[in-house]
Design an enzyme around this catalytic site. Structure first.
Site, PDB file in Angstrom:
ATOM      1  CB  THR A   8      -0.971  -0.054   1.195  1.00  0.00           C
ATOM      2  OG1 THR A   8      -1.599  -1.339   1.176  1.00  0.00           O
ATOM      3  CG2 THR A   8      -2.063   1.001   1.081  1.00  0.00           C
ATOM      4  CG  HIS A   9       4.530   1.009   0.110  1.00  0.00           C
ATOM      5  ND1 HIS A   9       5.689   0.284   0.202  1.00  0.00           N
ATOM      6  CD2 HIS A   9       3.879   0.794   1.269  1.00  0.00           C
ATOM      7  CE1 HIS A   9       5.748  -0.342   1.377  1.00  0.00           C
ATOM      8  NE2 HIS A   9       4.640  -0.052   2.037  1.00  0.00           N
TER       9      HIS A   9
END
Lengths: 250, 571
Positions: B500-501
């Site tokens: 989730t970057h």
């Protein structure tokens, strides 16, 4: 995981096929459910060989009843998941671990209704990298997928899925997994992958969900379940720890 | 007609790490702050039943409800974008604390190289090293300028760590010592040292010891229970906004936190923000909250969405490369990994913590020579020990059956006998990778969804191969009997979890023509509007982003305090 189904893949073929089914009077709720043999094969009472009535330590398990599947559907799922994770002399299989009950219970709730997925129209066939783009919910995919398994078993071996020998069941599942079955309703491999992923969930989720009976799924892989701390062992070599579940928090 | 509330000093949209930090800093200095959070309130007590892989990790209890809002995705501009209908590649946060609740806690500082990536790449390799469509640019700030804010964030969160032998200069050491070392970590460390690398313990927001931070917040030490990533911490040992900055803001009496409040527009007049319009999701009522200053801290996608839906800033045009809102969307190249199978070694793989592990920076940033390589930047290599929960972790040798008798035997045999090493590959921006509004699909209130146009490029494929190869070499040295490693990265696929970057879209810089915000994350085009988060990253580095998001949030808060006194553009 992707449970891509190719409803829109061959639009033309689908339409002509749908017309055929409609003309045969076998469309249910506007949704074609026929496989190669259509839906003309009725559910038969089949004798499964999976005995899962017993629950924890032989006591009556009130959790083991159906909230989604018919009994016939349940037996197909029980048999199919057992082939995905079969019992052997070392460890229990999916059936003994209550996986089919787990799947039944999940499909009856928010997961089966895709309650937290984006299910707004319009629906288009997408690329594989875009993920599932079908309009069917998981419980519908299962209903149809089971019917297709059943149809395909009849087509190939003239028997229902639960009446087949284990290696014949494996053959059927392999054809689904590898998309060797041509279905117009759901993607064969998409359905199989969905079935495989919920099988793993049923083996290894907390027993509160109906699978992993007696934590036997965890025990067979030395997974300690719900532990409050591993501080004492984190620096040590491998340890076997008796599992505990969320029930121990109540 | 929207109900209009009395004006306040500051209104914040989204109360996660960035919103929480800003709320704490501004209320401490006496400003009246309203925090609008569309999700629900959260407490440590909520996690009494948190050790539930199915509910939290698989069904995503803490994630944004995609039935209400998602994004659409296409690999390139020729494709039709379609909605991300289910979770896969990344896991959006929701509720108080945002994604800062379900993170792992791996807390890094980006490199000096990152902030001056374009200049330094050209200095060392010449202009031709940068492909024509790669839109890297300097960030308008240097590591040295940002260093004090990193320090502040680390002390607030109590980051547990040891000196990175290849790390940039620090003004102080980590506030708490490194996490405990498992036998796996020792094995990695020994092998990496033997190969001449510089391993160190991953800096962790899971506290190695009880800690009281400068705000007077006390938290307990981590128990290594293995439920961090995708979970909330029942001990409060993992730093998250709910157990750190939000209580500080609340204690001032100046913070008015409103949950179930979904911000839909930034209101503005004559080039200045006048407040926000939000919907009370429990009643459907539309409410206007006027404010002197507006702060967007609603994650990458919603920061961009709010600006575009509010007609603020210049939307990015991928044909010309002009405009800035939606520009330079980037991600993370995390699939370049390897898994080692050990015949005669068994590990406690079930135990761990979100930020437990060893890492090294020998192949990160420009720490190594890229002259003969077809990519720039790099990534850390690491072996994490987050705790192998059983539904998601069933490692089997590549090419072996994925179901049936053999699958069962393999998965039961190998579960405690495999270790993985992976690269946290940096992600470069490109002219045709961007965020804009989807022309078809809408959220639950009828607002257009964000559309992502993104795919992996040659740079990513080469980098992933490189980190996979290096990961394999480390596992060989660790004594693995069999190793599987990534061969080809393949196209970007939104269905498989990576990280989730997500970064970019409202990027910072020194030039209003090529960036959306200045180095205080103040909008060039609207001086009383600040847009904070990884949306400000001009590219993504070879690290997890939260440490840098935290530093930028402290920097932005300082800017807001300056602005509240003096006004005007701060840079």
């Amino acid at each position: 995981m992707t449970e891509d189904n190719h409803l829109d893949k061959e639009e033309k073929e689908r339409l002509s096929r749908r017309k055929f089914i409609k003309n045969s009077g076998i469309a249910v709720g506007g949704l074609a459910v026929g496989g190669a043999l259509g839906s003309v094969i009725p559910w038969k009472k089949e004798t499964g060989n999976q005995g899962i009535e017993k629950g924890a330590k032989g006591e009556k398990n009130y959790n083991q009843a159906l909230m989604n599947f018919t009994q016939a559907e349940f037996k197909v799922i029980d048999a199919a998941t057992e082939r995905i994770f079969p019992k052997d002399d070392k460890a229990p299989g999916a059936s003994d671990l209550g996986v089919a009950f787990y799947i039944d219970h999940q499909l009856a709730g928010s997961y089966g209704f895709n309650a937290r997925d984006y299910m707004e129209a319009p629906f288009f066939h997408g690329e594989e990298v875009q993920g599932y783009q079908g309009r069917m919910k998981r419980r519908e995919i299962f209903k149809i997928g089971i019917r297709e398994l059943q149809n395909y078993s009849h087509e190939k071996f003239d028997k229902g899925f639960t009446e087949l020998e284990a290696d014949q069941q494996d053959e059927i599942l392999k054809d689904f997994a590898e998309d060797n079955v041509n279905l117009s309703t759901v993607s064969a491999s998409g359905f199989f992958n969905l079935l495989r992923s919920v099988t793993l969930e049923g083996l290894y989720s907390d027993p509160l969900y109906g699978g992993n009976v007696d934590m036997d799924g965890w025990k067979m892989r030395n997974y300690p379940g719900n532990q409050m701390s591993y501080k004492d062992i984190i620096e040590k070599d491998f340890q076997e720890i008796e599992p505990t579940s969320l029930q121990d928090h109540m | 007609m929207a109900k209009k509330l009395p004006k306040v000093d500051v209104v914040i949209a989204g109360v996660g790490w960035a919103g929480g930090i800003i709320a704490a800093e501004l209320t401490k200095k006496g400003l009246n702050v309203v925090g609008l959070e569309r999700g629900e309130e959260r407490n440590t007590e909520d996690y009494f039943m948190v050790h539930d892989e199915l509910r939290y990790a698989i069904r995503g209890e803490l994630f944004q409800d995609l039935s209400k809002e998602t994004i659409t995705f296409r690999s390139n501009e020729k494709m039709r974008a379609l909605p991300m209908r289910q979770y896969g590649s990344f896991l959006l946060g929701s509720g108080l604390g945002g994604a800062g609740v379900h993170w792992n806690g791996q807390t890094f500082r980006f490199l000096p190289y990152d902030f001056e990536i374009r200049s330094q790449t050209i200095d060392r390799y010449g202009k031709d090293k940068i492909p024509a469509d790669m839109t890297i640019q300097d960030w308008g700030i240097t590591y040295d300028e940002l260093e004090p804010y990193f320090d502040t964030f680390e002390k607030m969160a109590g980051i547990s760590g040891e000196e990175n032998p290849l790390g940039p200069k620090r003004s102080d050491k980590y506030p708490t010592g490194p996490m405990l070392q498992s036998p796996q970590m020792k094995l990695f460390k020994k092998a990496a040292e033997k190969l001449g690398y510089h391993p160190y313990t991953i800096p962790s927001a899971n506290l190695s010891e009880a800690y009281e931070n400068p705000d007077g917040i006390s938290r307990a030490a981590c128990e290594y229970c293995s439920f961090c990533e995708r979970f909330g911490c029942e001990y409060g040992a993992k730093a998250d906004p709910v157990v750190t900055v939000i209580p500080v803001a609340k204690k001032t009496g100046k913070f008015d936190l409103r949950t179930h409040s979904w911000v839909r527009r930034v209101l503005h007049k004559d080039g200045k923000a006048t407040g926000v319009l939000y919907t009370d999701v429990t009643t459907g009522e539309e409410i206007e909250q006027p404010a002197d200053m507006v702060v967007l801290t609603s994650y990458v996608f919603n920061n961009v969405k709010l600006l575009l839906n509010s007609d603020i800033g210049r939307p990015y045009d991928s044909a010309t490369g002009k405009g800035s809102i939606g520009k330079n969307y980037a991600y993370q190249v995390e699939k370049g990994d390897a898994t080692g199978y050990f015949k005669n070694k068994k590990f406690n793989n079930f135990a761990g913590a979100g930020a437990l592990g060893m890492t090294l920076d020998d192949f990160n940033g420009d720490n190594f020579d890229h002259s003969d390589l077809n990519f720039i930047h790099g990534g850390y290599l690491a072996m994490g020990q987050t705790g192998a929960r059983p539904i998601q972790n069933n490692p089997i040798p590549a090419g072996s059956p994925t179901w049936g008798k053999e699958f069962k035997e393999n998965s039961l045999n190998y579960i405690n006998q495999t270790l993985s090493v992976y690269g946290m590959g940096a992600s470069m921006p490109y002219q045709h990778h961007y965020l804009d509004l989807d022309p078809i699909y809408k959220d639950t209130f009828g607002d257009p969804l964000i559309r992502m146009t993104y795919d992996f490029k040659e740079q990513d494929r080469e980098l992933a191969k490189f980190t996979a190869k290096k990961s394999r070499e480390i596992l060989e040295e660790m004594g693995a009997d069999h190793i599987d490693s990534m061969d080809e990265l393949g196209p970007y696929n939104i269905t498989t979890y990576q990280s989730t970057h997500n970064t970019g879209g409202v990027i910072m810089g020194a030039d209003p023509d090529t960036s959306a915000v200045n180095n205080y994350l103040q909008m060039w085009d609207m001086e009383n509007l600040f847009v904070v988060g990884a949306s400000a990253f001009a590219h993504n580095s070879g690290y997890n982003p939260t440490g840098t998001v935290g530093a930028l949030a402290y920097r932005a808060a300082e800017g807001m305090l300056k602005y509240s006194k003096d006004g005007g553009l701060l840079a």
